[in-house]
Write an enzyme that holds these catalytic residues in place. Structure first.
Site, short mmCIF file in Angstrom:
data_model
loop_
_atom_site.label_atom_id
_atom_site.label_comp_id
_atom_site.label_asym_id
_atom_site.label_seq_id
_atom_site.Cartn_x
_atom_site.Cartn_y
_atom_site.Cartn_z
N TYR A 117 0.86 -1.19 0.00
CA TYR A 117 0.00 0.00 0.00
C TYR A 117 0.89 1.23 0.00
CZ TYR A 117 -3.51 3.43 1.50
OH TYR A 117 -4.34 4.50 1.59
N ASP A 210 9.23 2.71 0.09
CA ASP A 210 8.17 3.39 0.81
C ASP A 210 8.34 3.00 2.28
OD1 ASP A 210 5.91 4.21 2.10
OD2 ASP A 210 4.52 3.57 0.52
N LYS A 238 3.91 9.00 8.64
CA LYS A 238 3.55 8.46 9.95
C LYS A 238 4.48 8.98 11.07
CE LYS A 238 0.48 5.14 8.11
NZ LYS A 238 0.50 4.30 6.93
C1 LIG Z 1 -0.03 4.81 5.51
C2 LIG Z 1 0.81 4.52 4.34
C3 LIG Z 1 0.86 5.39 3.24
C4 LIG Z 1 -0.08 6.55 3.08
O1 LIG Z 1 0.12 7.53 4.01
P1 LIG Z 1 -1.08 8.57 4.32
O2 LIG Z 1 -0.45 9.57 5.21
O3 LIG Z 1 -2.17 7.76 4.95
O4 LIG Z 1 -1.50 9.13 3.00
C5 LIG Z 1 1.78 5.12 2.23
N1 LIG Z 1 2.60 4.07 2.30
C6 LIG Z 1 2.59 3.22 3.35
C7 LIG Z 1 3.56 2.08 3.39
C8 LIG Z 1 1.68 3.40 4.39
O5 LIG Z 1 1.63 2.53 5.39
#
Ligand SMILES: *Cc1c(COP(=O)(O)O)cnc(C)c1O
Length: 399
Positions: A117, A210, A238
């Site tokens: 994701y 990511d 995060k």
């Molecule tokens: C939460 C998440 C995102 C998206 O971040 P948001 O601040 O919710 O847009 C992207 N990549 C990873 C791996 C995530 O866990």
């Protein structure tokens, strides 16, 4: 909560490892806002910094010292980071990093992994993890065919599939969560990240990590420090906002100077790097010293070992994956190495376990496709309570 047959909790407040719902129940919280709250809820020094920043003004649309301090902290910690660009969400950071990779290579396709994701970037919503996996949404309506056509999806940990995909359609980037945690935590097989680094180089593609979840969590410098594999671009989120909206992407100067105004790859955001989020992020990073990472590692290891013993004791088939500050308990007798394996888990058993744990005062991510987020605030008291609750929950399920 639908995935476990419950109504959502409405939260009244949080403190340290605890949340209180509006009905007056207190729970040990392993969701922790899905990752940002590595210091626990309402950490006094984080709150003090937010209050101090708020009193000086919430947003200027002009540089502040805090932004520079935060960028310096990121550069010092994250091996691939030489320059940093702030955004307000991980989604924006992914979107911007992809744009940069496309600009740098002159290619359109992006290779991503099933079950990963990267936020709700249109083109990346096919076979995505997190809420889409939980709700069985294979790809979201509203995404154009053109956007979807530029996404190549391969199974995680599958070298042959990666090689074949790279040969068929060389992409701008291989985009991965280095320790994928949005299909539950599914660590890379031995050597897989090294393989991705070499394969990206051979194909003339960038490697993008990511690290929105793993950044500042699995070690000081994230999964890239822990694994020793350095990507070209890194996406952060995060923890970097400490519970307020902040995210970033970072990389070597050669790539980052392509972003406007130094270059012509456009990206902007009215509230990017706003003083409140920067203050919360900085205060959080300042708590994350070597002792903190040791604590996180010990807590997560003890949880993993305790849960494993409790499952064996109760005769419940389970597999536990963990990294410091991340853990998933999969209800399966099989090895977990990709999304297909996660889909094969006993979702009814998972749901029953989560419901039972709630009854015993433990709030877990209510989806088999998510990881638990123990924090610095989780100590021996919470560990004991969690393992006791787990033993009872397993027994109730098998009995
Ligand atoms: C939460 C998440 C995102 C998206 O971040 P948001 O601040 O919710 O847009 C992207 N990549 C990873 C791996 C995530 O866990």
């Amino acid at each position: 909560m639908r995935a476990i047959g419950r109504d959502p909790l409405f939260i009244e407040r949080g403190e340290g490892p605890w949340i209180h719902d509006v009905d007056g129940n207190r729970y040990v919280d392993y969701v922790c806002s899905w990752g940002p709250l590595i210091a626990g809820h309402a950490h006094p020094s984080v709150i003090a910094e937010i209050l101090g920043a708020a009193a000086r003004g919430t947003s200027f649309g002009a540089p502040t010292e805090g932004e520079v301090e935060l960028a310096a902290e990121v550069v010092e910690r994250v091996p691939s980071a030489e320059m940093v660009r702030m955004t307000s969400s991980g989604t924006e950071a992914s979107m911007s990093a992809i744009r940069l990779a496309r600009a740098a290579t002159g290619r359109d396709p992006i290779l991503k992994f099933a079950g990963a994701y990267h936020g709700h970037v249109d083109g990346l919503l096919a076979e995505a993890g997190s809420g889409l996996a939980t709700q069985g949404i294979p790809s979201s309506p509203g995404v154009t065919k053109a956007q979807a056509a530029d996404t190549i999806i391969v199974p995680w940990n599958d070298r042959e599939a990666v090689e074949q995909a790279l040969e068929e359609r060389p992409p701008a980037a291989i985009l991965c969560e280095p320790f994928p945690a949005n299909m539950g935590l599914v660590p890379p097989a031995q050597g897989f990240l090294e393989f991705l680094r070499e394969a990206a180089d051979a194909a003339g593609a960038l490697l993008i990590f990511d690290e929105v979840i793993t950044g500042f969590r699995v070690s000081r410098g994230g999964a890239q420090e822990r694994s020793g594999v350095t990507p070209d671009l890194t996406i952060l989120g995060k923890v970097i906002g400490g519970g307020l909206p902040a995210a970033a992407y970072a990389g070597p100067r050669t790539f980052m100077e392509m972003v406007a105004p130094a270059g012509d790859v456009y990206q902007a955001g009215t509230l990017s790097g706003n003083p409140l989020a920067v203050a919360a992020g900085l205060a959080t990073l300042h708590l994350l010293d070597d002792a903190a990472y040791l604590h996180l590692e010990q807590t997560t290891r003890a949880l993993a070992q305790g849960l494993s013993s409790a499952a064996i004791e109760a005769g419940v088939p389970a597999k536990i994956t963990w990294a410091p500050g991340l853990l998933t308990l999969f209800f399966t007798p099989s090895e977990i190495d990709d999304l297909a394996a996660v889909r094969g888990c006993d979702m009814n058993a998972h749901a029953a376990f989560c419901r039972a744990m709630l009854e015993h005062g433990i709030y877990l991510p209510p989806s088999q496709y998510e990881a638990w987020f123990p924090s610095l605030a989780h100590g021996p008291e919470q560990l004991d309570q969690t393992l006791e609750a787990a033993a009872r929950s397993f027994a109730e399920m098998s009995g």
